[in-house]
Scaffold this motif. Sequence first.
Motif, PDB file in Angstrom:
ATOM      1  N   LYS A  26      -5.183  -7.505  -3.390  1.00  0.00           N
ATOM      2  CA  LYS A  26      -4.435  -6.359  -2.873  1.00  0.00           C
ATOM      3  C   LYS A  26      -3.363  -6.826  -1.877  1.00  0.00           C
ATOM      4  O   LYS A  26      -2.204  -6.402  -1.939  1.00  0.00           O
ATOM      5  N   ASN A  30       0.843  -6.697  -2.395  1.00  0.00           N
ATOM      6  CA  ASN A  30       1.717  -5.960  -1.485  1.00  0.00           C
ATOM      7  C   ASN A  30       2.706  -6.860  -0.741  1.00  0.00           C
ATOM      8  O   ASN A  30       3.836  -6.461  -0.482  1.00  0.00           O
ATOM      9  N   PHE A  79       1.393  -5.539   7.307  1.00  0.00           N
ATOM     10  CA  PHE A  79       0.317  -5.497   6.306  1.00  0.00           C
ATOM     11  C   PHE A  79      -0.845  -6.403   6.712  1.00  0.00           C
ATOM     12  O   PHE A  79      -2.009  -6.076   6.502  1.00  0.00           O
ATOM     13  N   THR A  84      -1.688  -1.766   5.781  1.00  0.00           N
ATOM     14  CA  THR A  84      -0.972  -0.582   5.317  1.00  0.00           C
ATOM     15  C   THR A  84       0.528  -0.744   5.585  1.00  0.00           C
ATOM     16  O   THR A  84       0.931  -1.530   6.439  1.00  0.00           O
ATOM     17  N   ALA A 179      -1.519   1.592  -1.448  1.00  0.00           N
ATOM     18  CA  ALA A 179      -0.586   1.310  -0.339  1.00  0.00           C
ATOM     19  C   ALA A 179       0.753   1.988  -0.598  1.00  0.00           C
ATOM     20  O   ALA A 179       1.436   2.417   0.324  1.00  0.00           O
ATOM     21  N   GLU A 183      -1.935   6.281   0.854  1.00  0.00           N
ATOM     22  CA  GLU A 183      -3.313   6.801   0.797  1.00  0.00           C
ATOM     23  C   GLU A 183      -3.357   8.339   0.772  1.00  0.00           C
ATOM     24  O   GLU A 183      -4.364   8.950   1.140  1.00  0.00           O
TER      25      GLU A 183
END
Length: 274
Positions: A26, A30, A79, A84, A179, A183
């Motif tokens: 993840k 991102n 991040f 996030t 992301a 959310e």
Amino acid sequence: MDNKDTAFFHSWFRNYVRDFYSEDQKTQRNIQLKEEHTLRVCEEIVRLGKALKPNNNALRLELAETIALFHDIGRFEQFKAYGTFDDRVSENHATLGLNVLKATDILNRLTETERTIVYKAIEYHNVRKLPDYADEDENGNKNPDWLLYSKLLRDADKLDIWRVVTDYYTERPRHRNTALELELPDTPEYSRCFIDDILDTRVSNSRELKTFNDMKLLQLGWIFDINFTPTFRYIRQRRIIEKIIAALPDTEDIRKIQKHLNNYLEMAKHYQKK
Ligand SMILES: [Fe+2]
């Protein structure tokens, strides 16, 4: 500054980002998403800059590219620290970015004037709307140098975010990335204020986001903040409005805003000669 400086900055950027690469899928997805976004914003800003150059002789493409390259430099720390990209629950990523640039002193090869332009353009890249006082510098001079670059960055950034999100809306059934959805709950609802803002030709406030559909409406409203004619052309060519609308429910409200957005785009073509 010249091309050698942009090459140097690009290689610094590559190395900087590499430190954030991760085994975690993840995180890696991102970090890469923002790295690729940044490189495409560089392309967008240069393309836009070239289109505007004939009417803006003083515009310097290397400086514009540098601004694009560093505009989201705060995203990587963001991040890493918070997991996030949502500034509302973490920190303002523009401020984070300015801290990175200052702490590393990477811009020390620029003149002070150039550095101010880069800092200001980044500082204002993610505000809802450029403040009215941005038309003047602290000495009351109209149209400070950084304003043009700030507008360029805001257009170039939006162009690529639209690209990222429209691609995402298509591939989402196969590869969810929460992301990119901040959310937010994916329910059929949308908030009335986002519809009203579009019908009033106004960019919405991200603080009002309650559902994933609200986010799509917010992204549609960014059209009202576009500064340059070529950007409107790209929006039409890439069918941005149609693609985002396709990801929204088929309701009377949505048909109404689609019509309003298309009218605005059509008008912009005729009146925004810049
Ligand atoms: Fe960006």
